[in-house]
Design a protein around this motif. Sequence first.
Motif, PDB file in Angstrom:
ATOM      1  N   GLY A   3       0.492  -1.618  -0.660  1.00 55.69           N
ATOM      2  CA  GLY A   3      -0.382  -0.284   0.339  1.00 55.69           C
ATOM      3  C   GLY A   3       1.004   1.484   0.090  1.00 55.69           C
ATOM      4  O   GLY A   3       0.028   2.499  -0.277  1.00 55.69           O
ATOM      5  N   ARG A   4       2.005   1.015  -0.072  1.00 60.38           N
ATOM      6  CA  ARG A   4       3.050   2.333   0.314  1.00 60.38           C
ATOM      7  C   ARG A   4       3.595   2.349  -1.137  1.00 60.38           C
ATOM      8  O   ARG A   4       3.446   1.395  -2.135  1.00 60.38           O
ATOM      9  CB  ARG A   4       3.812   1.912   1.129  1.00 60.38           C
ATOM     10  N   HIS A   5       4.443   4.139  -1.462  1.00 66.78           N
ATOM     11  CA  HIS A   5       5.162   3.454  -2.610  1.00 66.78           C
ATOM     12  C   HIS A   5       6.223   3.172  -2.950  1.00 66.78           C
ATOM     13  O   HIS A   5       6.594   2.772  -1.413  1.00 66.78           O
ATOM     14  CB  HIS A   5       5.681   5.356  -3.659  1.00 66.78           C
ATOM     15  N   ARG A   6       6.695   1.988  -3.781  1.00 68.04           N
ATOM     16  CA  ARG A   6       8.250   1.185  -3.731  1.00 68.04           C
ATOM     17  C   ARG A   6       9.319   2.104  -3.558  1.00 68.04           C
ATOM     18  O   ARG A   6      10.536   1.956  -3.345  1.00 68.04           O
ATOM     19  CB  ARG A   6       8.094   1.164  -5.116  1.00 68.04           C
ATOM     20  N   SER A   7       9.251   4.150  -4.045  1.00 67.82           N
ATOM     21  CA  SER A   7      10.531   4.772  -2.814  1.00 67.82           C
ATOM     22  C   SER A   7      10.312   4.497  -1.356  1.00 67.82           C
ATOM     23  O   SER A   7      11.996   5.199  -1.413  1.00 67.82           O
ATOM     24  CB  SER A   7      10.364   5.955  -3.914  1.00 67.82           C
ATOM     25  N   GLU A   8       9.222   3.961  -0.904  1.00 64.63           N
ATOM     26  CA  GLU A   8       9.595   3.755   0.149  1.00 64.63           C
ATOM     27  C   GLU A   8      10.797   2.906   0.987  1.00 64.63           C
ATOM     28  O   GLU A   8      10.687   2.669   2.114  1.00 64.63           O
ATOM     29  CB  GLU A   8       8.893   3.935   1.251  1.00 64.63           C
ATOM     30  N   LEU A   9      10.769   1.779  -0.208  1.00 62.04           N
ATOM     31  CA  LEU A   9      11.415   0.708   0.804  1.00 62.04           C
ATOM     32  C   LEU A   9      13.127   0.874   0.939  1.00 62.04           C
ATOM     33  O   LEU A   9      13.919   1.429  -0.210  1.00 62.04           O
ATOM     34  CB  LEU A   9      12.048  -0.876  -0.358  1.00 62.04           C
ATOM     35  N   PRO A  10      13.462  -0.096   2.241  1.00 58.39           N
ATOM     36  CA  PRO A  10      14.094   0.551   2.513  1.00 58.39           C
ATOM     37  C   PRO A  10      15.844  -0.571   1.106  1.00 58.39           C
ATOM     38  O   PRO A  10      15.200  -0.954   0.074  1.00 58.39           O
ATOM     39  CB  PRO A  10      15.072  -0.154   3.497  1.00 58.39           C
ATOM     40  N   SER A  11      16.783   0.425   1.089  1.00 55.89           N
ATOM     41  CA  SER A  11      17.492  -0.753   0.340  1.00 55.89           C
ATOM     42  C   SER A  11      18.227  -2.053   0.445  1.00 55.89           C
ATOM     43  O   SER A  11      17.598  -2.366   1.789  1.00 55.89           O
ATOM     44  CB  SER A  11      19.495   0.031   1.113  1.00 55.89           C
ATOM     45  N   GLN A  12      18.525  -2.991  -0.363  1.00 56.24           N
ATOM     46  CA  GLN A  12      18.301  -3.958  -0.570  1.00 56.24           C
ATOM     47  C   GLN A  12      19.485  -4.463   0.445  1.00 56.24           C
ATOM     48  O   GLN A  12      20.380  -4.504  -0.022  1.00 56.24           O
ATOM     49  CB  GLN A  12      18.304  -4.930  -1.426  1.00 56.24           C
ATOM     50  N   PRO A  13      18.832  -5.243   1.188  1.00 56.59           N
ATOM     51  CA  PRO A  13      20.095  -6.079   2.446  1.00 56.59           C
ATOM     52  C   PRO A  13      21.396  -6.831   1.122  1.00 56.59           C
ATOM     53  O   PRO A  13      20.596  -7.327   0.413  1.00 56.59           O
ATOM     54  CB  PRO A  13      19.700  -6.945   3.490  1.00 56.59           C
ATOM     55  N   ALA A  14      22.593  -6.587   1.478  1.00 60.64           N
ATOM     56  CA  ALA A  14      23.324  -7.264   0.980  1.00 60.64           C
ATOM     57  C   ALA A  14      23.491  -8.695   0.553  1.00 60.64           C
ATOM     58  O   ALA A  14      23.424  -9.672  -0.123  1.00 60.64           O
ATOM     59  CB  ALA A  14      25.474  -7.191   1.708  1.00 60.64           C
ATOM     60  N   ASN A  15      22.925  -9.513   1.932  1.00 66.75           N
ATOM     61  CA  ASN A  15      22.907 -10.852   1.737  1.00 66.75           C
ATOM     62  C   ASN A  15      21.427 -11.681   1.460  1.00 66.75           C
ATOM     63  O   ASN A  15      20.899 -12.994   2.163  1.00 66.75           O
ATOM     64  CB  ASN A  15      23.226 -11.578   3.327  1.00 66.75           C
ATOM     65  N   GLU A  16      20.252 -10.007   0.481  1.00 65.09           N
ATOM     66  CA  GLU A  16      18.939 -10.879   0.633  1.00 65.09           C
ATOM     67  C   GLU A  16      19.216 -11.159  -1.001  1.00 65.09           C
ATOM     68  O   GLU A  16      19.627 -10.147  -1.858  1.00 65.09           O
ATOM     69  CB  GLU A  16      18.192 -10.659   1.123  1.00 65.09           C
ATOM     70  N   THR A  17      18.058 -12.051  -2.014  1.00 73.11           N
ATOM     71  CA  THR A  17      17.733 -11.546  -2.600  1.00 73.11           C
ATOM     72  C   THR A  17      16.334 -11.133  -3.325  1.00 73.11           C
ATOM     73  O   THR A  17      15.663 -11.677  -2.231  1.00 73.11           O
ATOM     74  CB  THR A  17      17.901 -13.225  -3.943  1.00 73.11           C
ATOM     75  N   TRP A  18      16.313  -9.861  -3.693  1.00 72.99           N
ATOM     76  CA  TRP A  18      15.289  -9.479  -4.250  1.00 72.99           C
ATOM     77  C   TRP A  18      14.698  -9.236  -5.850  1.00 72.99           C
ATOM     78  O   TRP A  18      15.695  -9.235  -6.449  1.00 72.99           O
ATOM     79  CB  TRP A  18      15.130  -8.204  -3.254  1.00 72.99           C
TER      80      TRP A  18
END
Length: 93
Positions: free
Chosen positions: A43-58
């Motif tokens: 429900g929020r804008h994608r620009s509000e996502l935090p940076s992708q953590p280095a050890n995760e696959t997004w």
Amino acid sequence: MKIQLLSLAAAGLLAAACAPIEPVPPGDDLSQCRADRYQQYIGRHRSELPSQPANETWRVTCTTCPVTMDYSPSRLNIFYEESSGIIREVKCG
């Protein structure tokens, strides 16, 4: 007779190769890719996502954009509406 059997076997293999691949159904466990941590962004804008953590696959993509059908239980999928950028779904796969 052998030629007919070989032809039949080859036809069967070709038909199997053309069959659609069904993706593995995702489980209810949202913690396997840490999707439970990102449900708050629906429900929020994608620009509000935090940076992708280095050890995760997004995979961050729009709901109508083409994506590969491979299933990876450790990959976090974040789907947003292309026109608005609003996040609609967060799941593993």
